[in-house]
Scaffold this motif. Structure first.
Motif, PDB file in Angstrom:
ATOM      1  N   THR A 186       4.179   6.526  18.002  1.00  0.00           N
ATOM      2  CA  THR A 186       5.133   6.495  16.907  1.00  0.00           C
ATOM      3  C   THR A 186       5.738   7.877  16.744  1.00  0.00           C
ATOM      4  O   THR A 186       5.015   8.843  16.507  1.00  0.00           O
ATOM      5  N   GLY A 187       7.047   7.962  16.907  1.00  0.00           N
ATOM      6  CA  GLY A 187       7.750   9.228  16.729  1.00  0.00           C
ATOM      7  C   GLY A 187       8.263   9.328  15.306  1.00  0.00           C
ATOM      8  O   GLY A 187       8.988   8.451  14.841  1.00  0.00           O
ATOM      9  N   ILE A 188       7.856  10.368  14.618  1.00  0.00           N
ATOM     10  CA  ILE A 188       8.199  10.518  13.206  1.00  0.00           C
ATOM     11  C   ILE A 188       8.843  11.875  12.962  1.00  0.00           C
ATOM     12  O   ILE A 188       8.352  12.900  13.430  1.00  0.00           O
ATOM     13  N   TYR A 189       9.940  11.856  12.212  1.00  0.00           N
ATOM     14  CA  TYR A 189      10.550  13.094  11.737  1.00  0.00           C
ATOM     15  C   TYR A 189       9.944  13.354  10.361  1.00  0.00           C
ATOM     16  O   TYR A 189      10.140  12.577   9.431  1.00  0.00           O
ATOM     17  N   ASP A 190       9.179  14.424  10.232  1.00  0.00           N
ATOM     18  CA  ASP A 190       8.388  14.679   9.021  1.00  0.00           C
ATOM     19  C   ASP A 190       8.854  15.958   8.320  1.00  0.00           C
ATOM     20  O   ASP A 190       8.173  16.969   8.334  1.00  0.00           O
ATOM     21  N   ARG A 191      10.002  15.906   7.707  1.00  0.00           N
ATOM     22  CA  ARG A 191      10.544  17.117   7.078  1.00  0.00           C
ATOM     23  C   ARG A 191       9.766  17.545   5.839  1.00  0.00           C
ATOM     24  O   ARG A 191       9.830  18.689   5.434  1.00  0.00           O
ATOM     25  N   LEU A 192       8.992  16.624   5.242  1.00  0.00           N
ATOM     26  CA  LEU A 192       8.247  16.953   4.021  1.00  0.00           C
ATOM     27  C   LEU A 192       6.782  17.308   4.288  1.00  0.00           C
ATOM     28  O   LEU A 192       6.046  17.636   3.362  1.00  0.00           O
ATOM     29  N   GLY A 193       6.343  17.194   5.524  1.00  0.00           N
ATOM     30  CA  GLY A 193       4.962  17.522   5.855  1.00  0.00           C
ATOM     31  C   GLY A 193       3.947  16.509   5.361  1.00  0.00           C
ATOM     32  O   GLY A 193       2.802  16.858   5.066  1.00  0.00           O
ATOM     33  N   THR A 194       4.322  15.226   5.287  1.00  0.00           N
ATOM     34  CA  THR A 194       3.421  14.189   4.779  1.00  0.00           C
ATOM     35  C   THR A 194       2.851  13.295   5.884  1.00  0.00           C
ATOM     36  O   THR A 194       2.285  12.246   5.597  1.00  0.00           O
ATOM     37  N   TYR A 195       2.985  13.719   7.139  1.00  0.00           N
ATOM     38  CA  TYR A 195       2.509  12.889   8.246  1.00  0.00           C
ATOM     39  C   TYR A 195       1.032  12.517   8.126  1.00  0.00           C
ATOM     40  O   TYR A 195       0.687  11.347   8.337  1.00  0.00           O
ATOM     41  N   PRO A 196       0.131  13.449   7.797  1.00  0.00           N
ATOM     42  CA  PRO A 196      -1.284  13.041   7.683  1.00  0.00           C
ATOM     43  C   PRO A 196      -1.499  11.907   6.676  1.00  0.00           C
ATOM     44  O   PRO A 196      -2.257  10.967   6.953  1.00  0.00           O
ATOM     45  N   ASP A 197      -0.833  11.958   5.534  1.00  0.00           N
ATOM     46  CA  ASP A 197      -0.951  10.877   4.552  1.00  0.00           C
ATOM     47  C   ASP A 197      -0.354   9.581   5.097  1.00  0.00           C
ATOM     48  O   ASP A 197      -0.924   8.502   4.936  1.00  0.00           O
ATOM     49  N   PHE A 198       0.816   9.697   5.738  1.00  0.00           N
ATOM     50  CA  PHE A 198       1.468   8.518   6.302  1.00  0.00           C
ATOM     51  C   PHE A 198       0.563   7.828   7.309  1.00  0.00           C
ATOM     52  O   PHE A 198       0.351   6.619   7.238  1.00  0.00           O
ATOM     53  N   ILE A 199       0.030   8.584   8.259  1.00  0.00           N
ATOM     54  CA  ILE A 199      -0.754   7.970   9.326  1.00  0.00           C
ATOM     55  C   ILE A 199      -2.065   7.386   8.787  1.00  0.00           C
ATOM     56  O   ILE A 199      -2.521   6.336   9.244  1.00  0.00           O
ATOM     57  N   GLU A 200      -2.651   8.033   7.780  1.00  0.00           N
ATOM     58  CA  GLU A 200      -3.862   7.477   7.161  1.00  0.00           C
ATOM     59  C   GLU A 200      -3.570   6.116   6.548  1.00  0.00           C
ATOM     60  O   GLU A 200      -4.296   5.144   6.785  1.00  0.00           O
ATOM     61  N   HIS A 201      -2.506   6.024   5.773  1.00  0.00           N
ATOM     62  CA  HIS A 201      -2.166   4.747   5.118  1.00  0.00           C
ATOM     63  C   HIS A 201      -1.697   3.707   6.132  1.00  0.00           C
ATOM     64  O   HIS A 201      -2.065   2.541   6.043  1.00  0.00           O
ATOM     65  N   PHE A 202      -0.910   4.139   7.106  1.00  0.00           N
ATOM     66  CA  PHE A 202      -0.434   3.219   8.134  1.00  0.00           C
ATOM     67  C   PHE A 202      -1.609   2.608   8.900  1.00  0.00           C
ATOM     68  O   PHE A 202      -1.695   1.389   9.071  1.00  0.00           O
ATOM     69  N   HIS A 203      -2.534   3.448   9.347  1.00  0.00           N
ATOM     70  CA  HIS A 203      -3.688   2.939  10.092  1.00  0.00           C
ATOM     71  C   HIS A 203      -4.559   2.032   9.229  1.00  0.00           C
ATOM     72  O   HIS A 203      -5.062   1.005   9.701  1.00  0.00           O
ATOM     73  N   LYS A 204      -4.748   2.396   7.979  1.00  0.00           N
ATOM     74  CA  LYS A 204      -5.567   1.584   7.080  1.00  0.00           C
ATOM     75  C   LYS A 204      -4.945   0.197   6.872  1.00  0.00           C
ATOM     76  O   LYS A 204      -5.621  -0.824   6.994  1.00  0.00           O
ATOM     77  N   LEU A 205      -3.640   0.164   6.578  1.00  0.00           N
ATOM     78  CA  LEU A 205      -2.979  -1.112   6.325  1.00  0.00           C
ATOM     79  C   LEU A 205      -2.874  -1.966   7.589  1.00  0.00           C
ATOM     80  O   LEU A 205      -3.093  -3.180   7.544  1.00  0.00           O
ATOM     81  N   LEU A 206      -2.548  -1.333   8.713  1.00  0.00           N
ATOM     82  CA  LEU A 206      -2.456  -2.086   9.954  1.00  0.00           C
ATOM     83  C   LEU A 206      -3.823  -2.671  10.331  1.00  0.00           C
ATOM     84  O   LEU A 206      -3.915  -3.825  10.751  1.00  0.00           O
ATOM     85  N   ALA A 207      -4.874  -1.898  10.172  1.00  0.00           N
ATOM     86  CA  ALA A 207      -6.224  -2.393  10.468  1.00  0.00           C
ATOM     87  C   ALA A 207      -6.571  -3.592   9.581  1.00  0.00           C
ATOM     88  O   ALA A 207      -7.103  -4.598  10.067  1.00  0.00           O
ATOM     89  N   LYS A 208      -6.273  -3.490   8.299  1.00  0.00           N
ATOM     90  CA  LYS A 208      -6.563  -4.612   7.393  1.00  0.00           C
ATOM     91  C   LYS A 208      -5.777  -5.856   7.784  1.00  0.00           C
ATOM     92  O   LYS A 208      -6.319  -6.960   7.816  1.00  0.00           O
ATOM     93  N   CYS A 209      -4.492  -5.679   8.104  1.00  0.00           N
ATOM     94  CA  CYS A 209      -3.661  -6.819   8.494  1.00  0.00           C
ATOM     95  C   CYS A 209      -4.142  -7.459   9.787  1.00  0.00           C
ATOM     96  O   CYS A 209      -4.275  -8.680   9.875  1.00  0.00           O
ATOM     97  N   MET A 210      -4.399  -6.651  10.791  1.00  0.00           N
ATOM     98  CA  MET A 210      -4.811  -7.194  12.083  1.00  0.00           C
ATOM     99  C   MET A 210      -6.202  -7.821  12.019  1.00  0.00           C
ATOM    100  O   MET A 210      -6.440  -8.874  12.618  1.00  0.00           O
ATOM    101  N   ASN A 211      -7.120  -7.209  11.294  1.00  0.00           N
ATOM    102  CA  ASN A 211      -8.453  -7.800  11.149  1.00  0.00           C
ATOM    103  C   ASN A 211      -8.381  -9.113  10.382  1.00  0.00           C
ATOM    104  O   ASN A 211      -9.062 -10.077  10.723  1.00  0.00           O
ATOM    105  N   THR A 212      -7.556  -9.160   9.359  1.00  0.00           N
ATOM    106  CA  THR A 212      -7.404 -10.397   8.592  1.00  0.00           C
ATOM    107  C   THR A 212      -6.782 -11.482   9.458  1.00  0.00           C
ATOM    108  O   THR A 212      -7.243 -12.620   9.471  1.00  0.00           O
TER     109      THR A 212
END
Length: 121
Positions: free
Chosen positions: A14-40
């Motif tokens: 995933t290529g992300i333009y992160d001008r605000l420096g929030t990539y770590p938060d984004f990837i944490e939430h993205f991985h958490k939600l994707l994992a929940k969706c795929m496991n469900t």
């Protein structure tokens, strides 16, 4: 802003333009939600992601971005999974980039309750 994305069965690029420096938060939430969706969706409840740290590469200039974009979007071809990028049945933003289409995010098409039964605790 997500500029490109390609997903295979065991990883994503995933290529992300992160001008605000929030990539770590984004990837944490993205991985958490994707994992929940795929496991469900699959009726699973174990770990979805590897316990290894997520690989993040800083792309400094336009050539870096272009190189990683080509690598990511052509990954299924490089791995001999399909003959052409457009044959890949999974998530891949190649056609959207070529056609210059912007795809706004959308919500889920069904609820978790309809996707899989809840596990008993």
């Amino acid at each position: 802003m997500v500029s490109f994305v390609a997903a295979q069965s065991n990883h994503h690029h995933t290529g992300i333009y992160d001008r605000l420096g929030t990539y770590p938060d984004f990837i944490e939430h993205f991985h958490k939600l994707l994992a929940k969706c795929m496991n469900t969706l699959r009726g699973r409840w174990e770990n979805f992601w590897s316990s290894e740290q997520t690989s993040v590469v800083r792309l400094v200039d336009t050539n870096d971005v272009l190189d990683k974009m080509v690598y990511a979007l052509t990954n299924p071809v490089k791995d001999n999974l399909v003959a052409r990028v457009t044959d890949w049945p999974g998530v891949n933003s190649f056609e959207a980039l070529i056609s210059a289409k912007v795809s706004p995010p959308s919500g889920p098409t069904s609820s978790f309750a309809k996707m899989a039964p809840c596990r008993s605790r």
